[in-house]
Design an enzyme around this catalytic site. Structure first.
Site: not given
Ligand SMILES: *Cc1c(COP(=O)(O)O)cnc(C)c1O
Length: 390
Positions: A54, A106, A178, A203
């Site tokens: 961890r 998001y 982000d 993604k």
């Molecule tokens: C999908 C997404 C998230 C969240 O990520 P997860 O891996 O689904 O928890 C955060 N920000 C953006 C821009 C996203 O597309």
């Protein structure tokens, strides 16, 4: 072979070699997945740098090093999801803090800020940041953090990272960006003044729609230590197996992003001319209101295209029903093309009033352009759109 100085190498070389040296014992070119939860110590408290998975794991560390190298940051931290990156960073703020977020953040981040962080004494203000100075009047004495995404989802609005960073710093707040939509290939927020860059690895970074994971990168040692302490204390860490898959996906990030973008540009240009389309939103189009800003702060325009169809949701549903290769599903950034209707899918939990403010109408469609052959994607869209308006 002497170790290469990866700082001077290109993106594709770093994506393959950073944090990934042949295994010192077997010389395996791809290091084995380190599944062990614990590590033998030579004397009590004396260990190799790893004591418990961890806190640190060789496969995870390889991935963290690689993403940090691609974002031009010193430290990378892997998480079990993009959402757990958000939760962990916000947990460093403490009760009584205030943050400012872009208004079309998001959906899961919005939910976390409004329904979870608020319960833990962290207050969020949501602001339209398409004009950077809009943020100025929302700072409070306890504003500790500014959270943005650019391009935003699903309206692909561009936010000026450098301008927001300057204003945030002048108010003693730090900036988190982000960077999921651009990936480290097309945008590096740390070089524009951001303090922390985060990704949903789910993604583009993993890129194959088979891992849920997240990552944060920073060059600020104090922030790194705070987030790393919480990563270990809250424990939302990814499995070694997922880190291995994400590390493998990362190796082809450069060529995937190039193809995503090439296909997206071609499709955006095609849709602009299609008789059933009212408007196309793609930062790479000269018609995008912030095309110049996108050109300045991004190295490319990415693979996300949004568009508004003519007619009603009924026409949109008909089109979706006739698509053959393009799959109706949430998420984005995978090799396969995915299409969705934000108003009823990813942004269904946003109130109709807020959707109206954000421009998320029923006929707004979001397309995550995959890396298939673009002629096939265009033919698929064309036949489905033709059938939707018969
Ligand atoms: C999908 C997404 C998230 C969240 O990520 P997860 O891996 O689904 O928890 C955060 N920000 C953006 C821009 C996203 O597309």
């Amino acid at each position: 072979m002497s170790p290469v100085d990866l700082k001077t190498t290109g993106f594709g070389t770093r994506a393959i070699h950073a944090g990934q040296e042949p295994d010192p014992v077997t010389q395996a070119v791809i290091p084995p997945i380190s599944l062990s939860t614990t590590f033998k110590q030579s004397a009590a408290g004396v260990h190799s740098g790893y004591d418990y998975s961890r806190s640190g794991n060789p496969t995870r560390n390889g991935f963290e090093t690689a993403v940090a190298a691609l974002e031009g940051g010193k430290y990378g931290l892997g998480f079990a999801s993009g959402s757990s990156v958000t939760a962990t960073i916000i947990s460093t703020l403490g009760a009584g803090s205030h943050l400012i977020s872009v208004n079309d953040v998001y959906g899961g981040t919005y939910r976390y800020f409004t329904k979870v962080a608020s319960k833990n004494g962290v207050e969020a203000t949501f602001v339209n940041l398409s004009v950077a100075k809009n943020i100025e009047k929302h700072f409070k004495p306890n504003t500790k953090l500014v959270w943005i995404e650019t391009p935003t989802n699903p309206t692909l609005c561009i936010i000026d990272i450098r301008a927001i960073a300057e204003i945030a710093h002048a108010h003693g707040a730090y900036l988190v960006v982000d960077n999921t939509f651009m990936s480290p290939y097309f945008q590096n927020p740390l070089s524009l003044g951001a303090d922390v860059v985060v990704h949903s690895v789910t993604k583009y970074i993993n890129g194959h729609s088979d891992v849920v994971m997240g990552v944060a990168v920073t060059s600020d040692e104090t922030l790194y230590e705070k987030i790393q302490f919480m990563q270990n204390s809250m424990g939302a860490v990814p499995s070694a197996f997922d880190c291995y898959l994400a590390r493998r996906g990362l190796m082809t990030l450069e060529i995937r992003m190039q193809r995503h973008e090439q296909n997206a540009k071609t499709i955006a240009a095609y849709l602009e001319k299609n008789e059933h389309i009212e408007a196309v939103i793609y930062p790479g189009l000269a018609s995008h209101p912030q095309h110049e800003l996108a050109k300045r702060q991004q190295k490319g325009f990415g693979g996300m295209v949004s568009f508004r169809t003519k007619g009603t949701l009924d026409n949109v549903n008909k089109m979706l029903g006739h698509l053959q290769y393009i799959t109706l599903a949430e998420s984005l950034g995978g090799v396969e093309s995915l299409i969705e209707v934000p108003a009823v899918m990813t942004h269904g939990s946003v109130s109709p009033e807020d959707r109206a403010v954000l421009g998320i109408t029923d006929t707004l469609v979001r397309l995550s352009v995959g890396i298939e052959n673009v002629e096939d994607l265009i033919n698929d869209l064309k036949q489905a759109l033709d059938k939707a308006y018969l």
